[in-house]
Design a protein around this motif. Structure first.
Motif, PDB file in Angstrom:
ATOM      1  N   ARG A  86       0.828  -1.203   0.000  1.00  0.00           N
ATOM      2  CA  ARG A  86       0.000   0.000   0.000  1.00  0.00           C
ATOM      3  C   ARG A  86       0.865   1.258   0.000  1.00  0.00           C
ATOM      4  O   ARG A  86       0.503   2.278  -0.589  1.00  0.00           O
ATOM      5  CB  ARG A  86      -0.931  -0.004   1.212  1.00  0.00           C
ATOM      6  CG  ARG A  86      -2.018  -1.069   1.138  1.00  0.00           C
ATOM      7  CD  ARG A  86      -3.191  -0.714   2.036  1.00  0.00           C
ATOM      8  NE  ARG A  86      -2.773  -0.551   3.424  1.00  0.00           N
ATOM      9  CZ  ARG A  86      -2.714  -1.534   4.311  1.00  0.00           C
ATOM     10  NH1 ARG A  86      -3.038  -2.767   3.945  1.00  0.00           N
ATOM     11  NH2 ARG A  86      -2.333  -1.311   5.550  1.00  0.00           N
ATOM     12  N   THR A  87       2.018   1.197   0.680  1.00  0.00           N
ATOM     13  CA  THR A  87       2.915   2.344   0.696  1.00  0.00           C
ATOM     14  C   THR A  87       3.454   2.632  -0.699  1.00  0.00           C
ATOM     15  O   THR A  87       3.512   3.788  -1.142  1.00  0.00           O
ATOM     16  CB  THR A  87       4.081   2.102   1.666  1.00  0.00           C
ATOM     17  OG1 THR A  87       3.558   1.856   2.981  1.00  0.00           O
ATOM     18  CG2 THR A  87       5.010   3.296   1.717  1.00  0.00           C
ATOM     19  N   VAL A  88       3.839   1.578  -1.405  1.00  0.00           N
ATOM     20  CA  VAL A  88       4.330   1.748  -2.776  1.00  0.00           C
ATOM     21  C   VAL A  88       3.232   2.317  -3.669  1.00  0.00           C
ATOM     22  O   VAL A  88       3.469   3.218  -4.492  1.00  0.00           O
ATOM     23  CB  VAL A  88       4.843   0.398  -3.324  1.00  0.00           C
ATOM     24  CG1 VAL A  88       5.159   0.525  -4.809  1.00  0.00           C
ATOM     25  CG2 VAL A  88       6.068  -0.059  -2.555  1.00  0.00           C
ATOM     26  N   MET A  89       2.016   1.818  -3.517  1.00  0.00           N
ATOM     27  CA  MET A  89       0.910   2.303  -4.340  1.00  0.00           C
ATOM     28  C   MET A  89       0.616   3.765  -4.029  1.00  0.00           C
ATOM     29  O   MET A  89       0.312   4.557  -4.940  1.00  0.00           O
ATOM     30  CB  MET A  89      -0.332   1.443  -4.094  1.00  0.00           C
ATOM     31  CG  MET A  89      -1.537   1.852  -4.932  1.00  0.00           C
ATOM     32  SD  MET A  89      -2.929   0.715  -4.764  1.00  0.00           S
ATOM     33  CE  MET A  89      -2.263  -0.721  -5.611  1.00  0.00           C
ATOM     34  N   ALA A  90       0.691   4.146  -2.748  1.00  0.00           N
ATOM     35  CA  ALA A  90       0.436   5.536  -2.380  1.00  0.00           C
ATOM     36  C   ALA A  90       1.459   6.463  -3.018  1.00  0.00           C
ATOM     37  O   ALA A  90       1.116   7.553  -3.499  1.00  0.00           O
ATOM     38  CB  ALA A  90       0.458   5.680  -0.862  1.00  0.00           C
ATOM     39  N   MET A  91       2.710   6.047  -3.049  1.00  0.00           N
ATOM     40  CA  MET A  91       3.745   6.877  -3.663  1.00  0.00           C
ATOM     41  C   MET A  91       3.549   6.936  -5.181  1.00  0.00           C
ATOM     42  O   MET A  91       3.853   7.950  -5.813  1.00  0.00           O
ATOM     43  CB  MET A  91       5.119   6.323  -3.314  1.00  0.00           C
ATOM     44  CG  MET A  91       5.452   6.388  -1.824  1.00  0.00           C
ATOM     45  SD  MET A  91       7.075   5.699  -1.451  1.00  0.00           S
ATOM     46  CE  MET A  91       8.133   6.846  -2.329  1.00  0.00           C
ATOM     47  N   ARG A  92       3.032   5.877  -5.748  1.00  0.00           N
ATOM     48  CA  ARG A  92       2.859   5.821  -7.195  1.00  0.00           C
ATOM     49  C   ARG A  92       1.715   6.720  -7.663  1.00  0.00           C
ATOM     50  O   ARG A  92       1.853   7.464  -8.636  1.00  0.00           O
ATOM     51  CB  ARG A  92       2.591   4.376  -7.620  1.00  0.00           C
ATOM     52  CG  ARG A  92       2.264   4.229  -9.103  1.00  0.00           C
ATOM     53  CD  ARG A  92       1.900   2.784  -9.411  1.00  0.00           C
ATOM     54  NE  ARG A  92       1.450   2.631 -10.789  1.00  0.00           N
ATOM     55  CZ  ARG A  92       0.930   1.501 -11.273  1.00  0.00           C
ATOM     56  NH1 ARG A  92       0.820   0.423 -10.482  1.00  0.00           N
ATOM     57  NH2 ARG A  92       0.526   1.430 -12.524  1.00  0.00           N
ATOM     58  N   PHE A  93       0.573   6.668  -6.960  1.00  0.00           N
ATOM     59  CA  PHE A  93      -0.609   7.393  -7.429  1.00  0.00           C
ATOM     60  C   PHE A  93      -0.746   8.784  -6.801  1.00  0.00           C
ATOM     61  O   PHE A  93      -1.455   9.625  -7.342  1.00  0.00           O
ATOM     62  CB  PHE A  93      -1.869   6.581  -7.134  1.00  0.00           C
ATOM     63  CG  PHE A  93      -1.987   5.336  -7.963  1.00  0.00           C
ATOM     64  CD1 PHE A  93      -2.432   5.406  -9.274  1.00  0.00           C
ATOM     65  CD2 PHE A  93      -1.643   4.099  -7.443  1.00  0.00           C
ATOM     66  CE1 PHE A  93      -2.541   4.254 -10.045  1.00  0.00           C
ATOM     67  CE2 PHE A  93      -1.760   2.950  -8.200  1.00  0.00           C
ATOM     68  CZ  PHE A  93      -2.200   3.024  -9.508  1.00  0.00           C
ATOM     69  N   GLY A  94      -0.109   9.013  -5.669  1.00  0.00           N
ATOM     70  CA  GLY A  94      -0.139  10.335  -5.062  1.00  0.00           C
ATOM     71  C   GLY A  94      -1.545  10.790  -4.710  1.00  0.00           C
ATOM     72  O   GLY A  94      -2.392  10.007  -4.254  1.00  0.00           O
ATOM     73  N   ASN A  95      -1.810  12.064  -4.958  1.00  0.00           N
ATOM     74  CA  ASN A  95      -3.092  12.649  -4.571  1.00  0.00           C
ATOM     75  C   ASN A  95      -4.266  12.134  -5.395  1.00  0.00           C
ATOM     76  O   ASN A  95      -5.427  12.374  -5.037  1.00  0.00           O
ATOM     77  CB  ASN A  95      -3.033  14.174  -4.683  1.00  0.00           C
ATOM     78  CG  ASN A  95      -2.140  14.789  -3.628  1.00  0.00           C
ATOM     79  OD1 ASN A  95      -1.946  14.218  -2.553  1.00  0.00           O
ATOM     80  ND2 ASN A  95      -1.578  15.950  -3.926  1.00  0.00           N
TER      81      ASN A  95
END
Length: 315
Positions: A86-95
């Motif tokens: 989930r951390t990687v996905m959050a950094m990938r998609f951002g806001n």
């Protein structure tokens, strides 16, 4: 025409899914009681009209017994790899991750305007609630298409969230029912009769203070200012402050409601405001939100008493 039955069906299906996922995905001993809890909630939504008032009362009592048993809703943390993913996905998609969440209020607003402008599709009185439910479904579908998780991902995420909130997630529904019961039982007349023994000598300030403090205390007991208001308004607001003292009905009603909200800040019964945030933020003190709000609530209660006394009555 679409009515609240659709909302109840969606909510019931969601809680039934929580029960099934809990049984299949968890291995601790508490999964049976937890699944039973969500199953009972789903029955209240899916079969409430079928089982009648008595059946719903039995289901409500069963929900309270299971929740109070202490055998449900054991918190569990996501696996480390899940947190990392989930951390990687959050950094990938951002806001852009906020888009599904923003879709819900946008759908609620747009649906409300649309359904009221085009009659015959949705019951006008329930257009906002139905639009909100449809917005949640659209947001979930967007996430499924965008992120392509497994088919059970929404339910698993929902179970994790509900386990974090615990029994407090059921409080709004229970408190709404409690308010209806109090109103139907004539509690306003009973409270007014009891408060009639309080010696005020016709003193306006004393009556205003009893009204506002009573609103706060009754809200603290019921957890819902909207449920406490008709009781105190019928007990003190109308007979004493408006009829006897000539108070402005709008001021007595509005400031009385604000006094009730002061009680909301100080009670665990308002679980959706005071206990759920503490659970979601993993605060060490489950009542930390209440302790932080209490000084402000006391000051605001005093301010409401003064406002009503000086502004609610003609000079």
């Amino acid at each position: 025409m679409i009515g609240l039955g659709l909302v109840y069906a969606l909510a019931g299906a969601m809680f039934l899914g929580f029960a099934v996922v809990t049984l299949l995905s968890r291995r601790d001993a508490r999964r049976w009681a937890t699944a039973l809890l969500w199953g009972l909630v789903s029955v209240s939504f899916l079969l409430g009209d079928v089982i009648g008032d008595t059946g719903n009362g039995i289901v409500a009592i069963a929900i309270v017994v299971v929740a109070a048993s202490g055998r449900t809703l054991a918190k569990h943390q996501a696996a480390d790899e899940s947190v990392a993913a989930r951390t990687v996905m959050a950094m990938r998609f951002g806001n852009r991750l906020f888009l599904p969440a923003l879709l819900i209020p946008l759908a609620a607003l747009g649906g409300t305007l649309l359904f009221k402008a085009v009659p015959g599709i949705v019951q006008a009185s329930n257009a906002t609630l139905i639009s909100l439910a449809l917005g949640a479904v659209l947001a979930a579908l967007l996430c499924m298409i965008w992120f392509r998780p497994g088919p059970a991902a929404p339910l698993k995420a929902g179970v994790r969230l509900m386990d974090g909130m615990g029994w407090a997630a059921l409080m709004p529904q229970m408190l709404a029912s409690l308010g209806v019961v109090y109103a139907a039982s004539g509690m306003g007349e009973a409270v007014g009769h009891i408060l009639g023994y309080v010696p005020t000598g016709g003193n306006l300030f004393a009556q205003v203070a009893i009204y506002c403090v009573g609103m706060a205390l009754l809200t603290a007991l019921m957890g819902n200012a909207l449920a406490a208001f008709p009781v105190m308004f019928a007990a003190i607001g109308v007979p004493l402050l408006i009829s006897a003292q000539g108070g402005n009905p709008a001021a007595v009603a509005a400031i009385g409601m604000l006094a009730g909200f002061c009680g909301t800040l100080m009670t665990p019964m308002a679980a959706n405001f005071n206990l759920v945030p503490a659970a979601l933020l993993n605060l060490r003190d489950p009542y930390g939100v209440i302790w932080a709000q209490m000084p402000t609530a006391v000051v605001m209660l005093g301010a409401n008493i003064l406002l009503l006394y000086f502004l609610g009555f003609p000079s």
